[in-house]
Design a protein around this motif. Structure first.
Motif, PDB file in Angstrom:
ATOM      1  N   LEU A  49      30.586   8.471  -1.547  1.00  0.00           N
ATOM      2  CA  LEU A  49      29.879   7.563  -0.668  1.00  0.00           C
ATOM      3  C   LEU A  49      30.876   6.592  -0.061  1.00  0.00           C
ATOM      4  CD1 LEU A  49      26.744   6.813  -2.877  1.00  0.00           C
ATOM      5  CD2 LEU A  49      26.960   8.467  -1.013  1.00  0.00           C
ATOM      6  N   VAL A  50      31.072   6.689   1.253  1.00  0.00           N
ATOM      7  CA  VAL A  50      32.020   5.825   1.940  1.00  0.00           C
ATOM      8  C   VAL A  50      31.327   4.519   2.300  1.00  0.00           C
ATOM      9  CG1 VAL A  50      33.560   5.613   3.907  1.00  0.00           C
ATOM     10  CG2 VAL A  50      33.162   7.853   2.867  1.00  0.00           C
ATOM     11  N   PRO A  51      31.905   3.368   1.962  1.00  0.00           N
ATOM     12  CA  PRO A  51      31.247   2.094   2.257  1.00  0.00           C
ATOM     13  C   PRO A  51      31.169   1.834   3.747  1.00  0.00           C
ATOM     14  CG  PRO A  51      33.479   1.732   1.470  1.00  0.00           C
ATOM     15  CD  PRO A  51      33.188   3.189   1.280  1.00  0.00           C
ATOM     16  N   ASP A  52      30.322   0.882   4.119  1.00  0.00           N
ATOM     17  CA  ASP A  52      30.226   0.443   5.501  1.00  0.00           C
ATOM     18  C   ASP A  52      31.607   0.014   5.985  1.00  0.00           C
ATOM     19  OD1 ASP A  52      29.842  -2.027   7.469  1.00  0.00           O
ATOM     20  OD2 ASP A  52      28.079  -0.729   7.651  1.00  0.00           O
ATOM     21  N   THR A  53      31.924   0.313   7.238  1.00  0.00           N
ATOM     22  CA  THR A  53      33.258   0.000   7.752  1.00  0.00           C
ATOM     23  C   THR A  53      33.609  -1.476   7.612  1.00  0.00           C
ATOM     24  OG1 THR A  53      32.321  -0.226   9.975  1.00  0.00           O
ATOM     25  CG2 THR A  53      33.232   1.909   9.375  1.00  0.00           C
ATOM     26  N   ASN A  54      32.626  -2.351   7.732  1.00  0.00           N
ATOM     27  CA  ASN A  54      32.892  -3.780   7.591  1.00  0.00           C
ATOM     28  C   ASN A  54      33.306  -4.159   6.180  1.00  0.00           C
ATOM     29  OD1 ASN A  54      32.369  -4.596  10.274  1.00  0.00           O
ATOM     30  ND2 ASN A  54      30.161  -4.487   9.895  1.00  0.00           N
ATOM     31  N   ASP A  55      33.015  -3.270   5.208  1.00  0.00           N
ATOM     32  CA  ASP A  55      33.361  -3.549   3.819  1.00  0.00           C
ATOM     33  C   ASP A  55      34.725  -3.007   3.424  1.00  0.00           C
ATOM     34  OD1 ASP A  55      30.961  -4.859   3.395  1.00  0.00           O
ATOM     35  OD2 ASP A  55      29.911  -3.025   2.805  1.00  0.00           O
ATOM     36  N   PHE A  56      35.383  -2.253   4.325  1.00  0.00           N
ATOM     37  CA  PHE A  56      36.761  -1.853   4.057  1.00  0.00           C
ATOM     38  C   PHE A  56      37.630  -3.104   3.966  1.00  0.00           C
ATOM     39  CE2 PHE A  56      35.509   2.378   4.845  1.00  0.00           C
ATOM     40  CZ  PHE A  56      36.562   3.235   4.554  1.00  0.00           C
ATOM     41  N   ILE A  57      38.744  -3.005   3.270  1.00  0.00           N
ATOM     42  CA  ILE A  57      39.663  -4.133   3.114  1.00  0.00           C
ATOM     43  C   ILE A  57      40.888  -3.879   3.977  1.00  0.00           C
ATOM     44  CG2 ILE A  57      41.000  -5.516   1.491  1.00  0.00           C
ATOM     45  CD1 ILE A  57      39.126  -4.376  -0.711  1.00  0.00           C
ATOM     46  N   LEU A  58      41.230  -4.848   4.811  1.00  0.00           N
ATOM     47  CA  LEU A  58      42.358  -4.733   5.731  1.00  0.00           C
ATOM     48  C   LEU A  58      43.469  -5.683   5.307  1.00  0.00           C
ATOM     49  CD1 LEU A  58      43.644  -3.772   8.450  1.00  0.00           C
ATOM     50  CD2 LEU A  58      42.430  -5.694   9.536  1.00  0.00           C
ATOM     51  N   TYR A  59      44.683  -5.144   5.221  1.00  0.00           N
ATOM     52  CA  TYR A  59      45.867  -5.955   4.960  1.00  0.00           C
ATOM     53  C   TYR A  59      46.821  -5.784   6.141  1.00  0.00           C
ATOM     54  CZ  TYR A  59      44.305  -6.053   0.086  1.00  0.00           C
ATOM     55  OH  TYR A  59      43.572  -6.225  -1.061  1.00  0.00           O
ATOM     56  N   LEU A  60      47.287  -6.901   6.692  1.00  0.00           N
ATOM     57  CA  LEU A  60      48.256  -6.874   7.781  1.00  0.00           C
ATOM     58  C   LEU A  60      49.397  -7.803   7.392  1.00  0.00           C
ATOM     59  CD1 LEU A  60      49.058  -6.014  10.665  1.00  0.00           C
ATOM     60  CD2 LEU A  60      47.745  -7.981  11.512  1.00  0.00           C
ATOM     61  N   SER A  61      50.608  -7.258   7.292  1.00  0.00           N
ATOM     62  CA  SER A  61      51.753  -8.056   6.850  1.00  0.00           C
ATOM     63  C   SER A  61      52.919  -7.902   7.810  1.00  0.00           C
ATOM     64  CB  SER A  61      52.186  -7.643   5.441  1.00  0.00           C
ATOM     65  OG  SER A  61      52.510  -6.262   5.393  1.00  0.00           O
ATOM     66  N   ASP A  62      53.787  -8.933   7.849  1.00  0.00           N
ATOM     67  CA  ASP A  62      54.957  -8.891   8.726  1.00  0.00           C
ATOM     68  C   ASP A  62      56.146  -8.291   7.986  1.00  0.00           C
ATOM     69  OD1 ASP A  62      55.923 -10.893   7.050  1.00  0.00           O
ATOM     70  OD2 ASP A  62      55.459 -12.519   8.451  1.00  0.00           O
ATOM     71  N   ALA A  63      57.320  -8.311   8.625  1.00  0.00           N
ATOM     72  CA  ALA A  63      58.498  -7.656   8.058  1.00  0.00           C
ATOM     73  C   ALA A  63      58.948  -8.283   6.746  1.00  0.00           C
ATOM     74  CB  ALA A  63      59.641  -7.683   9.072  1.00  0.00           C
ATOM     75  N   SER A  64      58.623  -9.560   6.515  1.00  0.00           N
ATOM     76  CA  SER A  64      59.013 -10.228   5.274  1.00  0.00           C
ATOM     77  C   SER A  64      58.045  -9.938   4.138  1.00  0.00           C
ATOM     78  CB  SER A  64      59.095 -11.743   5.500  1.00  0.00           C
ATOM     79  OG  SER A  64      57.795 -12.288   5.713  1.00  0.00           O
ATOM     80  N   GLY A  65      56.934  -9.253   4.439  1.00  0.00           N
ATOM     81  CA  GLY A  65      55.924  -8.969   3.436  1.00  0.00           C
ATOM     82  C   GLY A  65      54.835 -10.017   3.355  1.00  0.00           C
ATOM     83  N   GLU A  66      54.933 -11.064   4.162  1.00  0.00           N
ATOM     84  CA  GLU A  66      53.916 -12.118   4.150  1.00  0.00           C
ATOM     85  C   GLU A  66      52.670 -11.646   4.889  1.00  0.00           C
ATOM     86  OE1 GLU A  66      53.326 -16.787   5.547  1.00  0.00           O
ATOM     87  OE2 GLU A  66      55.309 -15.843   5.568  1.00  0.00           O
ATOM     88  N   TYR A  67      51.501 -11.902   4.284  1.00  0.00           N
ATOM     89  CA  TYR A  67      50.259 -11.448   4.888  1.00  0.00           C
ATOM     90  C   TYR A  67      49.883 -12.293   6.100  1.00  0.00           C
ATOM     91  CZ  TYR A  67      49.253  -8.272   1.032  1.00  0.00           C
ATOM     92  OH  TYR A  67      49.304  -7.240   0.134  1.00  0.00           O
ATOM     93  N   VAL A  68      49.612 -11.603   7.207  1.00  0.00           N
ATOM     94  CA  VAL A  68      49.048 -12.229   8.393  1.00  0.00           C
ATOM     95  C   VAL A  68      47.531 -12.260   8.257  1.00  0.00           C
ATOM     96  CG1 VAL A  68      48.792 -12.031  10.897  1.00  0.00           C
ATOM     97  CG2 VAL A  68      50.969 -11.432   9.803  1.00  0.00           C
ATOM     98  N   TYR A  69      46.990 -11.211   7.634  1.00  0.00           N
ATOM     99  CA  TYR A  69      45.555 -11.146   7.362  1.00  0.00           C
ATOM    100  C   TYR A  69      45.342 -10.353   6.086  1.00  0.00           C
ATOM    101  CZ  TYR A  69      40.562 -10.258   7.730  1.00  0.00           C
ATOM    102  OH  TYR A  69      39.217 -10.201   7.468  1.00  0.00           O
ATOM    103  N   SER A  70      44.412 -10.813   5.270  1.00  0.00           N
ATOM    104  CA  SER A  70      44.036 -10.121   4.048  1.00  0.00           C
ATOM    105  C   SER A  70      42.566 -10.410   3.793  1.00  0.00           C
ATOM    106  CB  SER A  70      44.893 -10.607   2.869  1.00  0.00           C
ATOM    107  OG  SER A  70      44.422 -10.068   1.648  1.00  0.00           O
ATOM    108  N   GLY A  71      41.719  -9.406   3.988  1.00  0.00           N
ATOM    109  CA  GLY A  71      40.292  -9.631   3.791  1.00  0.00           C
ATOM    110  C   GLY A  71      39.470  -8.465   4.284  1.00  0.00           C
ATOM    111  N   PHE A  72      38.156  -8.664   4.326  1.00  0.00           N
ATOM    112  CA  PHE A  72      37.274  -7.593   4.772  1.00  0.00           C
ATOM    113  C   PHE A  72      37.490  -7.305   6.254  1.00  0.00           C
ATOM    114  CE2 PHE A  72      34.793  -9.157   1.087  1.00  0.00           C
ATOM    115  CZ  PHE A  72      34.755  -7.960   0.379  1.00  0.00           C
ATOM    116  N   TYR A  73      37.386  -6.038   6.587  1.00  0.00           N
ATOM    117  CA  TYR A  73      37.568  -5.627   7.972  1.00  0.00           C
ATOM    118  C   TYR A  73      36.566  -6.327   8.888  1.00  0.00           C
ATOM    119  CZ  TYR A  73      37.851  -2.644  12.080  1.00  0.00           C
ATOM    120  OH  TYR A  73      37.993  -2.189  13.363  1.00  0.00           O
ATOM    121  N   GLY A  74      35.341  -6.502   8.414  1.00  0.00           N
ATOM    122  CA  GLY A  74      34.302  -7.123   9.222  1.00  0.00           C
ATOM    123  C   GLY A  74      34.542  -8.589   9.517  1.00  0.00           C
TER     124      GLY A  74
END
Length: 355
Positions: A49-74
């Motif tokens: 059962l694949v969760p709702d797309t808004n419930d996926f978790i998105l991580y976006l990080s820069d070259a230093s490894g610092e997170y620009v965004y970390s949270g639910f896709y929605g």
């Protein structure tokens, strides 16, 4: 492996980036994400059962490894405005850190470069990241070993698998062992190295895709062509009494204490220590070698250690004088011990045969 995967995808991203110059602050870059339609599996199951797309978790990080965004896709911004440079985007359907039942994890990871004054859209597919094991325990095993307890274990933890359990146990890729506790003694029946997406069915007995993509965003499609493999394991019985009925490497782990039994496997290395095995020539030690279920295995935990006694056995099998034995299938007759160099091993080898 992860870094190679990202490097390949970063090349693909170069061709999937669409560029505009609308409403981007000077000197910055824009990044837009969007889900494509999810791939519908031909055969649905309760654990898929694949969760709702808004419930996926998105991580976006820069070259230093610092997170620009970390949270639910929605909850993400509609568009990111970022400094030019290298970034990594990762999306997962759920966090998965320890073994658990019915918890497949889907996701993907992409490395890419944002150019100044451009808006980019990155595409990547979504496949299963973890691995699963399902045990099918036959009636003879339940009858012969009433009161036994089965555990599936990895470096991340263990799960107890009851005789009537029907669910799939999920693990991070890597070594997973089946351990059996019976009458106060715990033994390792076998250890398998699981790849991502691998779904292993173990029959336990006793002796007797792609989704549609959109240039404006990331497409998430669930690859349900998971790799199902089947493995038969027989515990106990009279196997090993002859070379024709020799125990496999995995079966030998369930026969600790047996004497004068035949075991077959492939010679994969030598120069054993309490923490390592040499898998390539030249070798320096005459007194031991390692065998495994396949000549390609390079994981110490999948090997059996073998002590080579003085005489004909050592003269014919030691890898210092017989380097051509490496990779050959061998049959060994000896005693199976609980630990030799920290592994289930074979000692007092009296006979051998090389194929």
């Amino acid at each position: 492996m992860k870094h190679v995967f990202c490097a390949v995808l970063s090349v693909l991203c170069v061709f999937s980036i669409s560029c505009t110059r609308e409403k981007i602050p000077a000197g910055m870059a824009g990044l837009v994400f969007r889900f494509g339609p999810l791939f519908e599996p031909a055969v649905k199951s309760s654990d898929l059962l694949v969760p709702d797309t808004n419930d996926f978790i998105l991580y976006l990080s820069d070259a230093s490894g610092e997170y620009v965004y970390s949270g639910f896709y929605g909850d993400k911004p509609e568009k990111f405005e970022l400094k030019p440079g290298s970034y990594t985007a990762k999306v997962i359907s759920r966090e998965f850190n320890v073994p658990a039942f019915d918890t497949p994890q889907f996701g993907d990871e992409v490395c890419f470069i944002l150019e100044k004054d451009e808006e980019a859209a990155v595409e990547f597919g979504c496949t299963q990241l973890n691995s699963g094991i399902r045990l099918v325990i036959n009636d003879s095993f339940i009858s012969d070993y009433d009161g036994g307890v089965i555990f599936l274990t990895s470096g991340d933890g263990r799960l107890m698998y009851s005789y009537n359990e029907k669910r799939v146990a999920y693990f991070n890729p890597g070594a997973v062992s089946l351990k059996f506790l019976y009458e106060g003694t715990e033994s390792v029946l076998f250890t398998k190295i699981l790849d991502p997406r691998e779904m292993l069915t173990v029959n336990l007995g006793s002796g007797g895709d792609s989704g549609n993509t959109d240039k404006a965003g990331i497409t998430i499609s669930v690859d349900t062509s998971r790799v199902w493999n089947e493995f038969d394991y027989s515990f106990g019985g009279d196997k090993g009494g002859s070379m024709e009925d020799a125990l496999t490497v995995d079966e030998a782990r369930g026969h600790v204490g047996d004497e004068d039994v035949w075991v077959c496997g492939y010679v994969v290395g030598g120069d054993l220590t309490s923490s390592g095995i040499s898998f390539a020539a030249p070798f320096r030690t005459y007194t031991n070698l390692a065998i495994a279920a396949s000549r390609s295995i390079r994981d110490r935990d999948e090997c059996l250690s073998v002590s080579l006694p003085v005489g004909e056995v050592r003269d014919g099998l030691n890898l210092v004088e017989n380097p051509d034995v490496l990779g050959k299938k061998v049959f060994l007759k000896g005693n199976i011990v609980a630990s030799y160099f920290g592994l289930v091993g074979i000692k007092d080898v009296a006979e051998y045969e090389i194929l």
